[in-house]
Enzyme design. Structure first.
Site, mmCIF file in Angstrom:
data_model
loop_
_atom_site.group_PDB
_atom_site.id
_atom_site.type_symbol
_atom_site.label_atom_id
_atom_site.label_comp_id
_atom_site.label_asym_id
_atom_site.label_seq_id
_atom_site.Cartn_x
_atom_site.Cartn_y
_atom_site.Cartn_z
ATOM 1 N N ARG A 292 35.565 38.864 39.177
ATOM 2 C CA ARG A 292 35.020 39.625 38.047
ATOM 3 C C ARG A 292 33.629 39.133 37.665
ATOM 4 N NH1 ARG A 292 40.609 40.425 34.459
ATOM 5 N NH2 ARG A 292 41.300 42.262 35.653
ATOM 6 N N TYR A 432 36.084 48.588 39.901
ATOM 7 C CA TYR A 432 36.943 47.628 40.603
ATOM 8 C C TYR A 432 36.958 46.267 39.928
ATOM 9 C CZ TYR A 432 32.757 46.563 43.648
ATOM 10 O OH TYR A 432 31.534 46.249 44.182
ATOM 11 N N GLU A 433 37.909 45.446 40.368
ATOM 12 C CA GLU A 433 38.198 44.138 39.754
ATOM 13 C C GLU A 433 38.567 44.265 38.277
ATOM 14 O OE1 GLU A 433 38.839 41.896 41.646
ATOM 15 O OE2 GLU A 433 37.818 42.602 43.442
ATOM 16 N N GLY A 434 39.293 45.320 37.946
ATOM 17 C CA GLY A 434 39.674 45.584 36.560
ATOM 18 C C GLY A 434 38.647 46.471 35.904
#
Length: 582
Positions: A292, A432-434
């Site tokens: 992140r 992406y990545e949350g």
């Protein structure tokens, strides 16, 4: 359009976020001269090896044929050069073959990699995340056989979470890990959106996969983490037969065409447990949190690339009469709104860069500070800033790339100029990545409430001290005044979030994160302006101009954002059905 690695900007940002102090305390063998040499060498590699492949990667992309994935033209060779240059091992532990440098310096290098070629940068980025997970939770065998190969870059890593029915809701995943009777497991299931899940750029690929065991409870408590590699390993780490997983296809995407996004099929693949059974989600979050912050840096990077292209185009394109000169046709750079737009792009990039690098410095301090008290405080602030670094910086990436298209005018909408690619590439980073909505929920649902709000309160108090110092400076007084108003608005909104919680706070989460990022970004620019004050260097003088512009066009809006997020929260649940009706 050419790419110029922003080495001087990055070096200045590192200085103003406390990297030299970190080095003196935690990395005594890493001096300023070494840092400068690393940045210069990384910038040269990014400019000469990676940037020239960016357009070709976008146009031709990775290919899937006969059950195999081939990297975009030139990418495999560039990756081998990247690994050979030691760029994959910067912050890894020397015990596993790493160089033991600071995380903040590694992030600085990766900004230039991502800016030169974002699709390429995703491969080593995911490998870094795999290194973090195995270093903290891997078995001794995994650390002995796998970690050194990942650190050296001989092998790459992939993070395998998402399934067709289980995106952000990992409790819904169904991939199964069955005991094989020999101390290992066999994986059965399908994962989608697996970045660099298969390719021909490295000898082996290690997948970190979350799955359930047959007797696991439902929900996230039943999830465990496993490692499986493309080729089976013997006890000496030698590669053997092909393991039983394969790519089923690659996705056709809006952007990052040079990055193969794979559908992966696990058909009895041999795997090993990482960490403890049932602890897959906490173990995977080690990987996700590392990724992140790297994705936040991607937002900075793609914004920098889009800004550079817009600036160059503005000085080549001639149209209309300039109000600042007698030229006609004039460079569009000499039209006031274009110049203002470019300055705002630059200011937001520098603010986002400083937020990400500050988070990187805090990551280092959380591990290496002298006392437990200092390590705990650094860890708390790093946790607070991570969702802001990821979400705010990637939103800035999209915003600045869009502004870059606008500077190009109609030519920005034409693929040949390349401006559109930056906008298309940037758009994935808030997802992406949350997703950034999840980051906002994490901020208001978990991070703001840490220590009963004390972590955010201490940050606001520190920002206010900077605002007072700025106010005492004649050329920066307006920055200080607006920063003080901004932090007051953030404090007011924070108190409201802590008091309300639940659906109201979650409804306001997105605007709250944006407000926090705006104010913290203004703080970063104010600190840079103070560090540059008194110099006759025109480049340093520009820092004050960027801070003033940002304070007028971003910080000045903070009180209204704070009031708006509080006023509008109740209406979303109560009247959304009527408001959205067709």
């Amino acid at each position: 359009m050419t790419f110029r690695a922003p080495v001087r900007d990055i070096a200045f940002a590192l200085e103003t976020v406390g990297h030299p102090v970190l080095l003196a305390r935690a990395f005594p063998d890493l001096d300023g001269e070494t840092v400068a040499a690393v940045l210069e060498a990384a910038g040269s590699f990014a400019e000469s090896e990676l940037a020239p492949l960016n357009r070709r990667g976008d146009v031709e992309g990775a290919r899937y044929e006969n059950g195999k994935v081939t990297a975009a033209p030139g990418f495999a060779e560039a990756y081998k050069a990247f690994a050979a240059g030691g760029w994959n091992s910067l912050s890894a532990d020397p015990e596993h073959g790493g160089q033991g440098l600071s995380k903040a310096l590694e992030l600085s290098v990766f900004e230039m990699v991502h800016a030169a070629n974002m699709a390429f940068g995703l491969c080593p980025m995911l490998t870094q995340a795999a290194i973090e997970a195995l270093a903290q939770h891997g078995t001794e065998r995994q650390k002995r056989l796998i970690l050194p190969k990942l650190v050296s870059g001989e092998w790459t890593g992939a993070m395998c979470l998402t399934e067709p029915q289980a995106g952000s809701d990992l409790a819904a995943l169904t991939t199964m890990a069955r005991p094989d009777g020999k101390g290992g497991y066999t994986l059965h299931g399908q994962k989608i959106f697996i970045t660099w899940g298969d390719h021909d750029a490295a000898d082996n690929i290690c997948h970190l996969v979350i799955a359930r065991t047959p007797d696991a409870p439902p929900g996230v408590k039943g999830i465990s983490l496993f490692v499986t590699s493309k080729y089976l390993l013997d006890d000496e780490g030698r590669l053997g037969a092909r393991n039983d997983f394969r790519p089923g296809s690659i996705e056709h995407k809006l952007g990052i065409h040079g990055s193969p996004t794979c559908v992966m099929l696990y058909e009895g693949a041999q795997a090993e447990l990482v960490g403890e059974l049932g602890q897959g989600l906490p173990h995977m979050f080690v990987m996700m949190n590392a990724a992140r912050l790297q994705v936040g840096v991607q937002g900075v990077a793609i914004a920098e690339r889009a800004f550079q292209q817009a600036l160059e185009f503005s000085q080549e394109r001639r149209q209309g009469r300039a109000v600042w000169s007698a030229d006609q046709p004039a460079m569009i750079y000499d039209h006031p709104d274009v110049r203002r737009t470019l300055m705002l792009m630059k200011a937001k990039i520098e603010a986002a860069r400083a937020i990400c690098l500050t988070t990187g410095v805090l990551t280092d301090l959380a591990r290496f500070a002298d006392t437990e008290t200092e390590r705990t405080a650094a860890k708390a602030r790093q946790e607070l800033l991570t969702p802001i670094a990821k979400a705010w910086s990637t939103d800035i990436g999209v915003e600045v790339a869009s502004m870059g298209v606008q500077v190009h005018g109609g030519m920005g909408f034409i693929e040949e100029t390349g401006a559109a690619q930056h906008y298309r590439d940037a758009r994935i980073a808030p997802i992406y990545e949350g997703t950034n909505g999840i980051q906002a929920n994490d901020l208001v649902g978990r991070k703001v409430g840490m220590a009963d709000g004390a972590v955010m309160a201490e940050l606001c108090a520190e920002i206010l001290l900077t605002a007072k110092t700025l106010t005492d400076s004649a050329e920066l007084a307006v920055v200080g005044q607006r920063l003080a108003q901004g932090v007051s608005a953030l404090e007011h909104a924070t108190q409201w979030v802590l008091a309300h919680g639940g659906p109201d706070a979650l409804t306001a989460a997105g605007p709250y994160l944006r407000l926090a990022g705006d104010v913290i970004g203004g703080w970063m620019l104010g600190r840079q302006a103070l560090a540059a004050s008194g110099s006759d260097d025109s480049w340093l003088k520009g820092k004050a101009a960027l801070a003033r512009l940002y304070s007028g066009q971003v910080l000045a809006l903070a009180p209204g954002i704070a009031e708006g997020l509080m006023d509008g929260a109740a209406d979303v649940e109560a009247t959304s059905a009527a408001a959205l009706a067709g």
